[in-house]
Design an enzyme around this catalytic site. Structure first.
Site, PDB file in Angstrom:
ATOM      1  N   LEU A 298     -20.275   9.768  -4.984  1.00 32.89           N
ATOM      2  CA  LEU A 298     -20.808   9.311  -6.127  1.00 32.89           C
ATOM      3  C   LEU A 298     -22.049   9.509  -6.536  1.00 32.89           C
ATOM      4  O   LEU A 298     -22.792   9.547  -7.115  1.00 32.89           O
ATOM      5  CB  LEU A 298     -19.928   8.819  -6.368  1.00 32.89           C
ATOM      6  CG  LEU A 298     -19.425   7.538  -7.838  1.00 32.89           C
ATOM      7  CD1 LEU A 298     -19.129   8.760  -9.099  1.00 32.89           C
ATOM      8  CD2 LEU A 298     -18.655   6.527  -8.046  1.00 32.89           C
TER       9      LEU A 298
ATOM     10  N   THR B  47     -17.622   9.424   0.891  1.00 38.71           N
ATOM     11  CA  THR B  47     -17.764   8.367   1.988  1.00 38.71           C
ATOM     12  C   THR B  47     -19.201   7.799   1.850  1.00 38.71           C
ATOM     13  O   THR B  47     -20.097   8.088   2.072  1.00 38.71           O
ATOM     14  CB  THR B  47     -17.212   9.605   2.870  1.00 38.71           C
ATOM     15  OG1 THR B  47     -17.116   8.073   4.547  1.00 38.71           O
ATOM     16  CG2 THR B  47     -17.673  10.522   3.920  1.00 38.71           C
TER      17      THR B  47
ATOM     18  N   CYS C  18      14.444   2.636  19.823  1.00 35.57           N
ATOM     19  CA  CYS C  18      14.633   1.947  21.157  1.00 35.57           C
ATOM     20  C   CYS C  18      15.873   1.000  20.846  1.00 35.57           C
ATOM     21  O   CYS C  18      16.078   0.404  21.296  1.00 35.57           O
ATOM     22  CB  CYS C  18      13.441   1.794  21.459  1.00 35.57           C
ATOM     23  SG  CYS C  18      11.843   0.278  20.750  1.00 35.57           S
TER      24      CYS C  18
ATOM     25  N   HIS D   4      -8.065   7.752  11.039  1.00 35.26           N
ATOM     26  CA  HIS D   4      -7.969   5.771  11.410  1.00 35.26           C
ATOM     27  C   HIS D   4      -6.188   6.194  10.765  1.00 35.26           C
ATOM     28  O   HIS D   4      -5.908   5.435  10.527  1.00 35.26           O
ATOM     29  CB  HIS D   4      -8.341   6.184   9.184  1.00 35.26           C
ATOM     30  CG  HIS D   4     -10.085   5.692   9.817  1.00 35.26           C
ATOM     31  ND1 HIS D   4     -10.812   5.496   9.318  1.00 35.26           N
ATOM     32  CD2 HIS D   4     -10.693   5.236  11.465  1.00 35.26           C
ATOM     33  CE1 HIS D   4     -11.869   5.493   9.937  1.00 35.26           C
ATOM     34  NE2 HIS D   4     -12.197   5.670  10.865  1.00 35.26           N
TER      35      HIS D   4
ATOM     36  N   CYS E  36       6.313   2.436  17.316  1.00 35.37           N
ATOM     37  CA  CYS E  36       6.945   1.116  18.260  1.00 35.37           C
ATOM     38  C   CYS E  36       5.862   0.659  18.674  1.00 35.37           C
ATOM     39  O   CYS E  36       5.328   1.502  19.910  1.00 35.37           O
ATOM     40  CB  CYS E  36       7.811   1.404  18.045  1.00 35.37           C
ATOM     41  SG  CYS E  36       9.062   0.049  19.414  1.00 35.37           S
TER      42      CYS E  36
ATOM     43  N   ARG F  75       0.834  -1.305   0.053  1.00 34.60           N
ATOM     44  CA  ARG F  75      -0.049  -0.138  -0.456  1.00 34.60           C
ATOM     45  C   ARG F  75       0.882   1.442   0.018  1.00 34.60           C
ATOM     46  O   ARG F  75       0.782   2.292  -0.873  1.00 34.60           O
ATOM     47  CB  ARG F  75      -1.191  -0.478   1.330  1.00 34.60           C
ATOM     48  CG  ARG F  75      -1.648  -1.011   1.491  1.00 34.60           C
ATOM     49  CD  ARG F  75      -2.787  -1.246   0.800  1.00 34.60           C
ATOM     50  NE  ARG F  75      -2.423  -1.332  -1.049  1.00 34.60           N
ATOM     51  CZ  ARG F  75      -2.893  -2.432  -1.609  1.00 34.60           C
ATOM     52  NH1 ARG F  75      -2.690  -4.074  -0.620  1.00 34.60           N
ATOM     53  NH2 ARG F  75      -2.064  -2.399  -2.296  1.00 34.60           N
TER      54      ARG F  75
HETATM   55  P1  NAD Z   1     -16.199   2.962   1.571  1.00 36.94           P
HETATM   56  O1  NAD Z   1     -15.204   2.620  -0.016  1.00 36.94           O
HETATM   57  O2  NAD Z   1     -16.712   2.619   2.031  1.00 36.94           O
HETATM   58  O3  NAD Z   1     -16.399   4.175   0.587  1.00 36.94           O
HETATM   59  C1  NAD Z   1     -16.111   5.570  -0.347  1.00 36.94           C
HETATM   60  C2  NAD Z   1     -16.829   5.758  -1.063  1.00 36.94           C
HETATM   61  O4  NAD Z   1     -16.398   6.967  -2.487  1.00 36.94           O
HETATM   62  C3  NAD Z   1     -18.411   5.536  -1.891  1.00 36.94           C
HETATM   63  O5  NAD Z   1     -19.356   6.542  -1.516  1.00 36.94           O
HETATM   64  C4  NAD Z   1     -18.904   5.927  -3.493  1.00 36.94           C
HETATM   65  O6  NAD Z   1     -19.764   5.992  -3.710  1.00 36.94           O
HETATM   66  C5  NAD Z   1     -17.501   6.587  -3.596  1.00 36.94           C
HETATM   67  N1  NAD Z   1     -16.870   7.354  -4.134  1.00 36.94           N
HETATM   68  C6  NAD Z   1     -16.458   6.389  -5.261  1.00 36.94           C
HETATM   69  N2  NAD Z   1     -15.716   6.489  -5.963  1.00 36.94           N
HETATM   70  C7  NAD Z   1     -15.879   7.699  -5.800  1.00 36.94           C
HETATM   71  C8  NAD Z   1     -15.991   9.423  -6.500  1.00 36.94           C
HETATM   72  N3  NAD Z   1     -14.601   9.689  -7.831  1.00 36.94           N
HETATM   73  N4  NAD Z   1     -15.977  10.524  -6.661  1.00 36.94           N
HETATM   74  C9  NAD Z   1     -16.557  10.321  -5.410  1.00 36.94           C
HETATM   75  N5  NAD Z   1     -16.636   9.881  -5.147  1.00 36.94           N
HETATM   76  C10 NAD Z   1     -16.597   8.242  -4.402  1.00 36.94           C
HETATM   77  O7  NAD Z   1     -14.586   4.523   2.002  1.00 36.94           O
HETATM   78  P2  NAD Z   1     -15.416   5.139   3.208  1.00 36.94           P
HETATM   79  O8  NAD Z   1     -16.891   5.533   3.407  1.00 36.94           O
HETATM   80  O9  NAD Z   1     -13.620   6.117   2.953  1.00 36.94           O
HETATM   81  O10 NAD Z   1     -14.476   3.629   4.428  1.00 36.94           O
HETATM   82  C11 NAD Z   1     -13.591   3.173   4.221  1.00 36.94           C
HETATM   83  C12 NAD Z   1     -12.018   2.947   5.167  1.00 36.94           C
HETATM   84  O11 NAD Z   1     -12.128   2.473   4.197  1.00 36.94           O
HETATM   85  C13 NAD Z   1     -12.131   4.381   6.146  1.00 36.94           C
HETATM   86  O12 NAD Z   1     -12.154   3.538   7.041  1.00 36.94           O
HETATM   87  C14 NAD Z   1     -11.056   4.769   4.849  1.00 36.94           C
HETATM   88  O13 NAD Z   1      -9.585   4.846   6.708  1.00 36.94           O
HETATM   89  C15 NAD Z   1      -9.728   3.137   4.716  1.00 36.94           C
HETATM   90  N6  NAD Z   1      -9.264   3.177   3.160  1.00 36.94           N
HETATM   91  C16 NAD Z   1      -8.552   4.256   3.235  1.00 36.94           C
HETATM   92  C17 NAD Z   1      -8.483   4.963   1.560  1.00 36.94           C
HETATM   93  C18 NAD Z   1      -7.419   5.798   1.587  1.00 36.94           C
HETATM   94  O14 NAD Z   1      -6.354   6.461   2.563  1.00 36.94           O
HETATM   95  N7  NAD Z   1      -7.223   6.371   0.157  1.00 36.94           N
HETATM   96  C19 NAD Z   1      -8.719   3.492   0.497  1.00 36.94           C
HETATM   97  C20 NAD Z   1      -9.431   2.929   0.385  1.00 36.94           C
HETATM   98  C21 NAD Z   1     -10.103   3.078   2.033  1.00 36.94           C
END
Ligand code: NAD
Length: 240
Positions: A200, A174, A136, A106, A114, A56
């Site tokens: 989206l 989200t 450490c 998150h 550590c 990642r």
């Molecule tokens: P989720 O994957 O549950 O939801 C993604 C959301 O983004 C959905 O509502 C979807 O419709 C929308 N989406 C997808 N493509 C889009 C676009 N091009 N434009 C606008 N919206 C779009 O994600 P979440 O609600 O953030 O929760 C998931 C968990 O996953 C969190 O805890 C997060 O920490 C983790 N996560 C983080 C990352 C990152 O850091 N980029 C990536 C994946 C998951």
């Protein structure tokens, strides 16, 4: 309306090339969550978890912030009142776009902790189960500085303090399924904030928002930012 809290999720980084959590084709479809994103999974097989997060980290270094991240950084620079960006994302694309006041509830992919000495430090390369802590010197204590399922998110007190004072709350990309972030809109609503969803497609908790705009973040976010900045600068504050 001058006190603004923005919540972002995986959707804002999707067009930069970081797969979302639940959308089809997402990275999580290929991995068992229990194995790579829980404390139990890490105890059972730390090698696999480190391998997952090493990959990642490598992927994150290959992508760039997109127009939505850049628009939020511009909004922060020009916003006339209080501004807080809360993200569920573990990537650093908001910071690379120029955002300053960012809270990662998150955790952060490019940080490692550590568990022996408690130090948190930046790491862009690979770590392994027996990698010694650079502070450490003890091996076996390093873990990704991210919040796994079943763990408590970071900085919640600061987030709730901002939510109970905010006048405008905006959730971007989200799904409204991961708590406590999915509940932030209710706190903001109770505080009397105008709540806007930019996504989206409708989130699980879409009914709690007063206003919705659906489409890819790289289009919808810059459009919305342009509007609120125009309105705040013209002093009308209508949509704010
Ligand atoms: P989720 O994957 O549950 O939801 C993604 C959301 O983004 C959905 O509502 C979807 O419709 C929308 N989406 C997808 N493509 C889009 C676009 N091009 N434009 C606008 N919206 C779009 O994600 P979440 O609600 O953030 O929760 C998931 C968990 O996953 C969190 O805890 C997060 O920490 C983790 N996560 C983080 C990352 C990152 O850091 N980029 C990536 C994946 C998951």
């Amino acid at each position: 309306m001058r006190r603004l809290v923005i919540l972002t999720g995986a959707g804002i980084s999707a067009e930069s090339g970081i797969p979302t959590f639940r959308d089809p084709g997402g990275v999580w479809e290929k991995y068992d969550l229990e194995q790579v994103a829980t404390p139990e999974g890490f105890r059972r097989n730390p090698d696999l978890v480190h391998e997952f997060y090493n990959a990642r980290r490598r992927d994150l270094l290959r992508v760039e912030p997109n127009a939505a991240h850049l628009a939020l950084a511009e909004l922060e620079r020009s916003w006339p009142g209080e501004f807080l960006l809360v993200t569920q994302n573990v990537d650093d694309l908001h910071e690379r776009a120029g955002s300053r006041r960012v809270i990662h509830i998150h955790g952060e992919l490019l940080k490692v902790r550590c568990e022996v000495c408690g130090r948190v430090f930046r790491e862009t390369g690979k770590i392994f189960t027996r990698t010694p802590c650079p502070f450490c010197g003890k091996p076996g204590g390093l873990r990704p500085h991210v919040v796994w399922f079943g763990e408590t998110p970071f900085h919640l007190e600061e987030v709730y303090e901002a939510l109970i004072r905010c006048e405008l709350f905006v959730a971007i990309g989200t799904s409204g399924t991961v708590y406590p972030a999915a509940g932030f809109v209710e706190v903001a609503r109770r505080a009397g904030a105008h709540c806007v969803e930019l996504n989206l497609k409708p989130a699980e908790n879409a009914h709690l928002f007063h206003e919705h705009r659906y489409g890819p973040a790289t289009r919808v976010v810059p459009e919305w930012v342009r509007e609120v900045l125009e309105e705040s600068l013209s002093g009308s504050g209508k949509a704010l």
